[in-house]
Every structure is written in C-alpha cells, then in structure tokens.
Design a protein around this motif. Structure first.
Motif, PDB file in Angstrom:
ATOM      1  N   SER A  22     -89.953  63.116 -27.318  1.00  0.00           N
ATOM      2  CA  SER A  22     -88.889  63.326 -28.139  1.00  0.00           C
ATOM      3  C   SER A  22     -88.531  61.919 -28.807  1.00  0.00           C
ATOM      4  O   SER A  22     -88.388  61.802 -30.017  1.00  0.00           O
ATOM      5  CB  SER A  22     -87.629  63.895 -27.476  1.00  0.00           C
ATOM      6  OG  SER A  22     -86.507  63.987 -28.513  1.00  0.00           O
ATOM      7  N   ILE A  23     -88.670  60.998 -28.085  1.00  0.00           N
ATOM      8  CA  ILE A  23     -88.471  59.591 -28.573  1.00  0.00           C
ATOM      9  C   ILE A  23     -89.551  59.087 -29.672  1.00  0.00           C
ATOM     10  O   ILE A  23     -89.342  58.525 -30.666  1.00  0.00           O
ATOM     11  CB  ILE A  23     -88.244  58.500 -27.464  1.00  0.00           C
ATOM     12  CG1 ILE A  23     -86.958  58.921 -26.520  1.00  0.00           C
ATOM     13  CG2 ILE A  23     -88.089  57.214 -28.113  1.00  0.00           C
ATOM     14  CD1 ILE A  23     -86.736  57.968 -25.361  1.00  0.00           C
ATOM     15  N   TRP A  24     -90.635  59.392 -29.066  1.00  0.00           N
ATOM     16  CA  TRP A  24     -91.861  59.078 -29.904  1.00  0.00           C
ATOM     17  C   TRP A  24     -91.837  59.684 -31.123  1.00  0.00           C
ATOM     18  O   TRP A  24     -91.909  58.959 -32.297  1.00  0.00           O
ATOM     19  CB  TRP A  24     -92.999  59.508 -29.169  1.00  0.00           C
ATOM     20  CG  TRP A  24     -94.364  58.972 -29.856  1.00  0.00           C
ATOM     21  CD1 TRP A  24     -94.861  57.662 -30.202  1.00  0.00           C
ATOM     22  CD2 TRP A  24     -95.259  59.810 -30.376  1.00  0.00           C
ATOM     23  NE1 TRP A  24     -96.234  57.852 -30.760  1.00  0.00           N
ATOM     24  CE2 TRP A  24     -96.370  59.298 -31.118  1.00  0.00           C
ATOM     25  CE3 TRP A  24     -95.312  61.279 -30.630  1.00  0.00           C
ATOM     26  CZ2 TRP A  24     -97.376  59.806 -31.571  1.00  0.00           C
ATOM     27  CZ3 TRP A  24     -96.293  61.869 -31.232  1.00  0.00           C
ATOM     28  CH2 TRP A  24     -97.610  61.294 -31.736  1.00  0.00           C
ATOM     29  N   ASP A  37     -90.495  54.951 -19.631  1.00  0.00           N
ATOM     30  CA  ASP A  37     -91.892  54.315 -19.879  1.00  0.00           C
ATOM     31  C   ASP A  37     -91.482  52.701 -19.482  1.00  0.00           C
ATOM     32  O   ASP A  37     -92.062  51.842 -20.073  1.00  0.00           O
ATOM     33  CB  ASP A  37     -91.807  54.004 -21.603  1.00  0.00           C
ATOM     34  CG  ASP A  37     -93.272  53.943 -22.095  1.00  0.00           C
ATOM     35  OD1 ASP A  37     -94.252  54.193 -21.324  1.00  0.00           O
ATOM     36  OD2 ASP A  37     -93.468  53.056 -23.079  1.00  0.00           O
ATOM     37  N   ILE A  38     -90.647  52.422 -18.463  1.00  0.00           N
ATOM     38  CA  ILE A  38     -90.467  51.234 -18.077  1.00  0.00           C
ATOM     39  C   ILE A  38     -90.862  51.291 -16.418  1.00  0.00           C
ATOM     40  O   ILE A  38     -90.353  51.952 -15.687  1.00  0.00           O
ATOM     41  CB  ILE A  38     -89.282  50.777 -18.073  1.00  0.00           C
ATOM     42  CG1 ILE A  38     -89.039  50.542 -19.801  1.00  0.00           C
ATOM     43  CG2 ILE A  38     -89.211  49.349 -17.426  1.00  0.00           C
ATOM     44  CD1 ILE A  38     -87.305  50.115 -20.000  1.00  0.00           C
ATOM     45  N   GLY A  94     -94.154  50.156 -21.140  1.00  0.00           N
ATOM     46  CA  GLY A  94     -95.111  50.791 -21.831  1.00  0.00           C
ATOM     47  C   GLY A  94     -95.205  50.388 -23.193  1.00  0.00           C
ATOM     48  O   GLY A  94     -94.180  49.852 -23.673  1.00  0.00           O
ATOM     49  N   ARG A  95     -96.080  51.050 -23.956  1.00  0.00           N
ATOM     50  CA  ARG A  95     -95.910  50.616 -25.590  1.00  0.00           C
ATOM     51  C   ARG A  95     -94.790  51.310 -26.056  1.00  0.00           C
ATOM     52  O   ARG A  95     -94.496  50.568 -27.201  1.00  0.00           O
ATOM     53  CB  ARG A  95     -97.348  51.248 -25.761  1.00  0.00           C
ATOM     54  CG  ARG A  95     -98.595  50.772 -25.391  1.00  0.00           C
ATOM     55  CD  ARG A  95    -100.027  51.025 -26.103  1.00  0.00           C
ATOM     56  NE  ARG A  95    -100.957  50.157 -25.535  1.00  0.00           N
ATOM     57  CZ  ARG A  95    -101.522  49.113 -25.827  1.00  0.00           C
ATOM     58  NH1 ARG A  95    -100.702  48.055 -26.570  1.00  0.00           N
ATOM     59  NH2 ARG A  95    -102.468  48.763 -25.302  1.00  0.00           N
ATOM     60  N   LEU A  96     -94.470  52.529 -25.970  1.00  0.00           N
ATOM     61  CA  LEU A  96     -93.164  52.913 -26.801  1.00  0.00           C
ATOM     62  C   LEU A  96     -92.133  52.080 -26.223  1.00  0.00           C
ATOM     63  O   LEU A  96     -91.306  51.745 -27.165  1.00  0.00           O
ATOM     64  CB  LEU A  96     -92.936  54.322 -26.317  1.00  0.00           C
ATOM     65  CG  LEU A  96     -92.007  55.113 -27.013  1.00  0.00           C
ATOM     66  CD1 LEU A  96     -91.947  55.148 -28.368  1.00  0.00           C
ATOM     67  CD2 LEU A  96     -91.638  56.644 -26.440  1.00  0.00           C
ATOM     68  N   ALA A  97     -91.636  51.741 -24.933  1.00  0.00           N
ATOM     69  CA  ALA A  97     -90.618  51.037 -24.627  1.00  0.00           C
ATOM     70  C   ALA A  97     -90.526  49.789 -25.262  1.00  0.00           C
ATOM     71  O   ALA A  97     -89.660  49.302 -25.864  1.00  0.00           O
ATOM     72  CB  ALA A  97     -90.527  50.910 -23.271  1.00  0.00           C
ATOM     73  N   ALA A  98     -91.743  49.197 -25.252  1.00  0.00           N
ATOM     74  CA  ALA A  98     -92.186  47.501 -25.640  1.00  0.00           C
ATOM     75  C   ALA A  98     -91.791  47.868 -27.448  1.00  0.00           C
ATOM     76  O   ALA A  98     -91.061  46.961 -27.935  1.00  0.00           O
ATOM     77  CB  ALA A  98     -93.329  47.197 -25.765  1.00  0.00           C
ATOM     78  N   TYR A  99     -92.180  48.851 -28.042  1.00  0.00           N
ATOM     79  CA  TYR A  99     -91.997  49.135 -29.380  1.00  0.00           C
ATOM     80  C   TYR A  99     -90.376  49.273 -29.664  1.00  0.00           C
ATOM     81  O   TYR A  99     -90.102  48.472 -30.943  1.00  0.00           O
ATOM     82  CB  TYR A  99     -92.841  50.293 -30.160  1.00  0.00           C
ATOM     83  CG  TYR A  99     -92.780  50.547 -31.532  1.00  0.00           C
ATOM     84  CD1 TYR A  99     -93.522  49.869 -32.202  1.00  0.00           C
ATOM     85  CD2 TYR A  99     -91.766  51.098 -32.131  1.00  0.00           C
ATOM     86  CE1 TYR A  99     -93.601  49.969 -33.673  1.00  0.00           C
ATOM     87  CE2 TYR A  99     -91.476  51.498 -33.576  1.00  0.00           C
ATOM     88  CZ  TYR A  99     -92.646  50.748 -34.250  1.00  0.00           C
ATOM     89  OH  TYR A  99     -92.412  50.898 -35.729  1.00  0.00           O
TER      90      TYR A  99
END
Length: 360
Positions: free
Chosen positions: A210-212, A232-233, A244-249
């Motif tokens: 949903s976030i992505w 994602d952490i 993770g990549r989404l959290a980092a973004y």
C-alpha cells in the motif's frame, strides 16, 4: 533526571496538526443537537456523556473496519449547510483551545450530500465554518475521496477548483484492504498535472504494498499513517537498524508520515504507545509528525498525543518542537507561509516555554 513536560505545559505550546477528520472530531453535544434538528433517530443514546463513551468503546475494537462504522452517526447529522458550518467552526475553536496554530482538516464531500447539497455547497459550508473560527488558528482543508467509491477524479477536480480559497490538498480514505491507491490513479495523475498537493492513507491496516503504490505509482506528497513502514526495517541484536529499499527511500526523500498513535492502537496497527513504531522512526530521523486522526473516537487532542509520547519515550521540549517543525515543514501551504509560522510562531513559542520551565 529533568522534569518532563506536563500535559498542562504542552497545551501552551504552539502545535501543528496535519491528519484530523472533520467528522471524527464532532462534539457529542453537537451530534445530539444536530440529530434532533434533522430528525436523525439512530444514535445509540442522547446523553452526551454516554454518547462520548459509546464512540470511544466502539472504536476500541482493534479493527479498522469496525472503527470506521462509528462514522455513520457523525456523517448522518452533517448533511445541511448549517450543520457543516457549525461543526467546522467548533473544530477550529477546539483546536485553538488546545494550542494548535495550524491545522489541515480532511473530510469527504461525497458523504455529506444525502439531503440535496451539491459537492460545491458542502465545500463552501465547511470553508465558511473555518472562516468563523478563532483568528489565532489557521485551517486548511483536504478533500477526501472514499477509496471504495468511484468519485475520486470528481473530488480531485473539486479540490483544484477551491484551492485558492482554503482547500489545500486531496486525500483518499476508507478501508485499505481490497482498495489499493492505484484504483484512483487517474485522479492522482490529474492532480500532478495541476501542480496540486495530495496525501494518501496508506500503511495503516495494510502493509508495504500500500505504501509502495501510494509513493511510486501515485506520487503521494505525504503518507496518512504509514505505520507499516516498520515492516521494512530490521533490528539486529545490538540494536542496529537496517532499512529496506522502501523504508530508505521514504526516509531519504523526507516523505512525511502522518502518525496517529492512539488511533493506531484502536485499529490494531500497534499494540501500545511504548511499542508504537513512532519511537524507532523518530530515532532513525524519518519525517515523523504527530496527529489525532479522530478526536472523538480516540478521545484525544494533539496535546494528549504528545503527553503519551513523553510518558512512553521520555521526550523533552526539543523532541516536541522537532515533531512540530516537521509538521509545519510538511504542510500544503506555500513555503514562505510555512517558514513564517516556524520562525515567527513555533520556535519563539517553544523558546518561551523552555525558558519558563528551565529545561530542554
């Protein structure tokens, strides 16, 4: 250990609210008055104290879907110009009394047209109510489309039509599961073409997909709740966090998270304030903001949300100012106006409080 900010002291601080639903903050006495005036007969009780308790208990189910059912009563009495104007005016009064200096209040115009109002008349009635509010608070409105319905493009056009007279952005809300943000992609693409702001409820009852979608497909400026970004952490044995990549973004792009701690407990998105992801996300310097979501259902205010975080995490004035400045930076009004409130109201207000109580 220095004395932590008290609830009475926190109420004096200048605060900013980005995630608050108009139909989720109606005074119980007003609901009863409006029900009587409109002939609405489905209230569980007409005693103000009992009604307040009923909303809290009904919202404490641990289910987002059950939580959302409580809105049938507030929306049910908010379908005339007079009712909408009154509720908006009282919303501004209640927030100003809590020390809020800037707020963005959201509501779904499509839910208030059952008695013959047009969408434009709904928007104009709410704007009039906020104009009647106290001068010490500035209120912008967000027009929300219901994610299970099919009027998002129409509501997006409405938001653009009124953006120069008090509407500052757009949102979608409602049950996340089964209704991904991409169902409304045409509305978000239209808003981007019109240089308009929007936030998306995402990552509350549903997870990372949903976030992505809200960010990468729809281009959300902010995330409503976003609490499931915690998925994602990962935390190692020594306490080191790996994103993770989404959290980092999300962190790297400074995408604001409109966090609502008490509401998240009620809907099952978190188990306690002390275990709420807001603690870790603040430590990792995500763009975290603190909000109420629905003041009636959660029996809360911005000051009370802050006070709960102070108790759970030992936050001091610097932390509370950090959350507040984050919120003001993330507001959907022009940059120079945000800066004026930060430098002219928020920072001086916190500085005065820190001096008065003699602690950071």
């Amino acid at each position: 250990m220095s004395h932590l900010p008290t609830i009475d002291e926190i109420r004096q601080a200048p605060k900013v609210l980005l995630h608050d639903h108009l139909d989720g903050g109606v005074r119980p006495e007003t609901i009863i008055d409006l029900a009587r005036a409109s002939g609405y007969t489905r209230l569980p009780t007409t005693d103000p104290g009992e009604l307040r308790r009923w909303f809290r208990d009904a919202a404490d189910s641990g289910s987002l879907e059950r939580y959302l059912e409580t809105f049938a009563h507030t929306v049910g009495v908010m379908r005339t110009k007079e009712a909408l104007t009154r509720v908006a005016r009282e919303c501004a009064e209640d927030l100003a009394a809590d020390g809020v200096v800037y707020a963005e209040i959201r509501y779904a115009p499509e839910q208030h047209i059952g008695k013959g109002l047009t969408l434009d008349e709904v928007v104009e009635a709410v704007l009039e109510g906020f104009r009647q509010g106290p001068p010490k608070i500035r209120v912008g409105t967000l027009l929300t489309a219901m994610r299970h319905a099919a009027r998002s493009h129409e509501i997006a056009e409405l938001a653009v039509r009124y953006r120069d007279v008090g509407v500052v952005g757009f949102d979608i809300a409602g049950a996340e599961a089964g209704y991904p943000p991409t169902r409304h992609l045409d509305a978000f693409e239209y808003l981007q073409r019109e240089n308009a702001h929007f936030t998306i409820h995402a990552g509350e009852a549903f997870g990372l997909p949903s976030i992505w979608q809200a960010i990468q497909w729809c281009g959300a400026d902010r995330l409503g709740h976003g609490v499931r970004i915690i998925d994602d952490i990962s935390i190692s044995g020594d306490g080191t966090a790996k994103l993770g990549r989404l959290a980092a973004y999300v962190r790297d792009k400074r995408i604001p998270l409109e966090m609502c701690p008490t509401s998240n407990l009620q809907t099952g998105a978190a188990t306690s304030i002390a275990e709420h992801p807001i603690g870790l996300l603040r430590r990792l310097n995500f763009r975290v903001t603190v909000n109420t979501d629905n003041r009636l259902m959660s029996q809360t205010s911005v000051s009370e949300e802050f006070a709960k975080l102070v108790t759970a995490f030992g936050y001091g004035w610097d932390d509370l100012q950090w959350f507040t400045v984050n919120a003001m930076k993330s507001a959907f009004i022009p940059f120079d106006e945000r800066l004026a409130l930060i430098n002219g109201v928020i920072k001086p207000g916190f500085a005065q409080l820190k001096w008065a109580v003699g602690r950071p």
